[in-house]
Design an enzyme around this catalytic site. Structure first.
Site, short mmCIF file in Angstrom:
data_model
loop_
_atom_site.label_atom_id
_atom_site.label_comp_id
_atom_site.label_asym_id
_atom_site.label_seq_id
_atom_site.Cartn_x
_atom_site.Cartn_y
_atom_site.Cartn_z
N ASP A 13 0.89 -1.16 0.00
CA ASP A 13 0.00 0.00 0.00
C ASP A 13 0.94 1.22 0.00
O ASP A 13 2.14 1.09 0.29
CB ASP A 13 -0.85 -0.07 1.28
N LEU A 14 0.42 2.40 -0.28
CA LEU A 14 1.28 3.60 -0.29
C LEU A 14 1.08 4.45 0.98
O LEU A 14 1.97 4.49 1.84
CB LEU A 14 0.98 4.44 -1.55
N ASP A 15 -0.08 5.09 1.07
CA ASP A 15 -0.31 6.02 2.18
C ASP A 15 -0.33 5.25 3.50
O ASP A 15 -1.17 4.36 3.69
CB ASP A 15 -1.66 6.75 2.02
N THR A 21 1.12 10.23 3.88
CA THR A 21 0.40 11.35 3.28
C THR A 21 -0.98 11.54 3.93
O THR A 21 -1.73 12.43 3.51
CB THR A 21 0.25 11.13 1.76
N GLY A 50 -7.33 4.36 3.30
CA GLY A 50 -7.57 3.30 2.31
C GLY A 50 -8.91 3.42 1.61
O GLY A 50 -9.23 2.61 0.75
N ARG A 53 -11.61 8.43 -2.75
CA ARG A 53 -11.92 9.86 -2.55
C ARG A 53 -13.43 10.09 -2.40
O ARG A 53 -13.88 10.75 -1.47
CB ARG A 53 -11.38 10.66 -3.74
N SER A 120 -2.07 0.97 -4.38
CA SER A 120 -2.64 2.09 -3.63
C SER A 120 -3.99 2.48 -4.19
O SER A 120 -4.18 2.49 -5.41
CB SER A 120 -1.69 3.30 -3.71
N ALA A 121 -4.90 2.85 -3.29
CA ALA A 121 -6.23 3.33 -3.71
C ALA A 121 -6.17 4.76 -4.22
O ALA A 121 -7.17 5.29 -4.69
CB ALA A 121 -7.19 3.26 -2.53
N SER A 122 -4.98 5.39 -4.14
CA SER A 122 -4.88 6.80 -4.51
C SER A 122 -4.62 7.01 -5.99
O SER A 122 -3.69 6.43 -6.55
CB SER A 122 -3.76 7.46 -3.70
N ASN A 124 -3.43 9.58 -7.00
CA ASN A 124 -2.20 10.40 -7.00
C ASN A 124 -0.96 9.56 -6.69
O ASN A 124 0.12 10.12 -6.48
CB ASN A 124 -2.33 11.51 -5.97
N LYS A 151 -10.88 -1.38 -2.38
CA LYS A 151 -10.60 -2.19 -1.19
C LYS A 151 -11.84 -2.11 -0.30
O LYS A 151 -12.42 -1.02 -0.22
CB LYS A 151 -9.38 -1.65 -0.43
P1 B16 Z 1 -6.83 10.00 -3.81
P2 B16 Z 1 -3.68 4.09 0.07
C1 B16 Z 1 -5.62 5.96 -0.02
O1 B16 Z 1 -4.31 5.54 -0.30
C2 B16 Z 1 -5.65 6.83 1.23
O2 B16 Z 1 -5.33 6.05 2.37
C3 B16 Z 1 -7.03 7.41 1.41
O3 B16 Z 1 -7.06 8.26 2.54
C4 B16 Z 1 -7.42 8.20 0.15
O4 B16 Z 1 -8.74 8.73 0.26
C5 B16 Z 1 -7.34 7.26 -1.06
O5 B16 Z 1 -6.03 6.74 -1.16
C6 B16 Z 1 -7.68 7.97 -2.36
O6 B16 Z 1 -6.70 8.93 -2.62
O7 B16 Z 1 -7.85 11.01 -3.42
O8 B16 Z 1 -5.42 10.57 -3.92
O9 B16 Z 1 -7.22 9.22 -5.07
O10 B16 Z 1 -3.62 4.04 1.56
O11 B16 Z 1 -4.56 3.03 -0.56
O12 B16 Z 1 -2.30 4.18 -0.56
MG MG Z 2 -2.90 3.09 3.37
#
Ligand code: B16
Ligand code: MG
Length: 223
Positions: A13-15, A21, A50, A53, A120-122, A124, A151
């Site tokens: 995972d990233l964040d 972050t 996780g 958005r 990662s779910a992000s 970004n 997830k």
């Molecule tokens: P974004 P992960 C997740 O990252 C974050 O934990 C979560 O807080 C955030 O809302 C989600 O990514 C979406 O991020 O708005 O940048 O697309 O923990 O899965 O690496």
């Molecule tokens: Mg995370």
């Protein structure tokens, strides 16, 4: 590492695992909440780890009393504004923001020929790993925009394993969110959780922080 080890890949995972972050997500959501007059605490922010958005926004709006009704278009605008704020904040990210032990753990995986993936779910995620200076360390970075399910669905971890050409049962997933650990287990992988010992009933191993990630120890537990 033990030669008999059948571990083929570690999928991160990233964040909260590679970097923290979560603070920037918090600041961006806090600004939106203040604008809407909704209370938003650091404690509540923990529920958003996780979580995608748009689902994070829905959870946040669910905090309002009396409840606030927004159209899908309005919600999209709010989510976009949050993302613009977040993207401004992550311009501050540098290689110094890698969490403790991560550079050493990644180096050890590479030395031992264990493949490395990012799940990662992000949306970004790529920008963040570029700013951290570790993009080239990953054999695969899953593009979350191409996935159908969030997830705790296993899709993101299964996609990483398929792209790496490895059997999910030969993968370790590392996560800091309950939804993420459940996604790893649903993918039939070995789950390492980072965080509170009592918070992850489904994890195979729980470590208090990333500095405790050690390939030799995990390989023993894994096999
Ligand atoms: P974004 P992960 C997740 O990252 C974050 O934990 C979560 O807080 C955030 O809302 C989600 O990514 C979406 O991020 O708005 O940048 O697309 O923990 O899965 O690496
Ligand atoms: Mg995370």
């Amino acid at each position: 590492m033990d030669k008999a080890i059948s571990l083929q890949a570690v999928i991160f995972d990233l964040d909260g695992v590679i970097t923290d972050t979560a603070e920037y997500h918090y600041q961006a959501w806090k600004a939106i909440s203040d604008e809407l007059g909704i209370s938003f605490s650091r404690e509540f922010n923990e529920n958003l780890k996780g979580v995608s958005r748009i689902d994070s926004l829905k959870l946040l709006l669910g905090q309002a009393s009396p409840p606030l009704a927004y159209s899908n278009e309005e919600m999209e605008q709010l989510a976009n504004r949050k993302n613009q704020l977040y993207q401004e904040l992550i311009k501050k990210v540098t290689p110094a923001d890698l969490l403790p032990g991560i550079p050493e753990f990644i180096a050890d995986l590479k030395r031992n020929g264990v493949k490395i993936g990012l799940a990662s779910a992000s949306k970004n995620a790529l920008v963040v790993v570029q700013r951290l200076g570790v993009e080239s360390d990953f054999d695969i970075i899953v593009d979350v925009t191409k996935l159908k399910h969030n997830k705790p669905d296993p899709e993101i971890f299964l996609t990483a394993a398929a792209s790496l050409g490895v059997d999910p049962r030969r993968c370790i997933g590392v996560e800091d969110a309950v939804a993420g650990v459940n996604a790893i287990k649903a993918a039939n992988m070995f789950a390492v959780a980072i965080g509170d010992r009592t918070a992850f009933p489904n994890a195979d191993v729980i470590l208090p922080d990333t500095a405790q990630l050690n390939l030799g120890d995990l390989a023993k537990r894994f096999s």
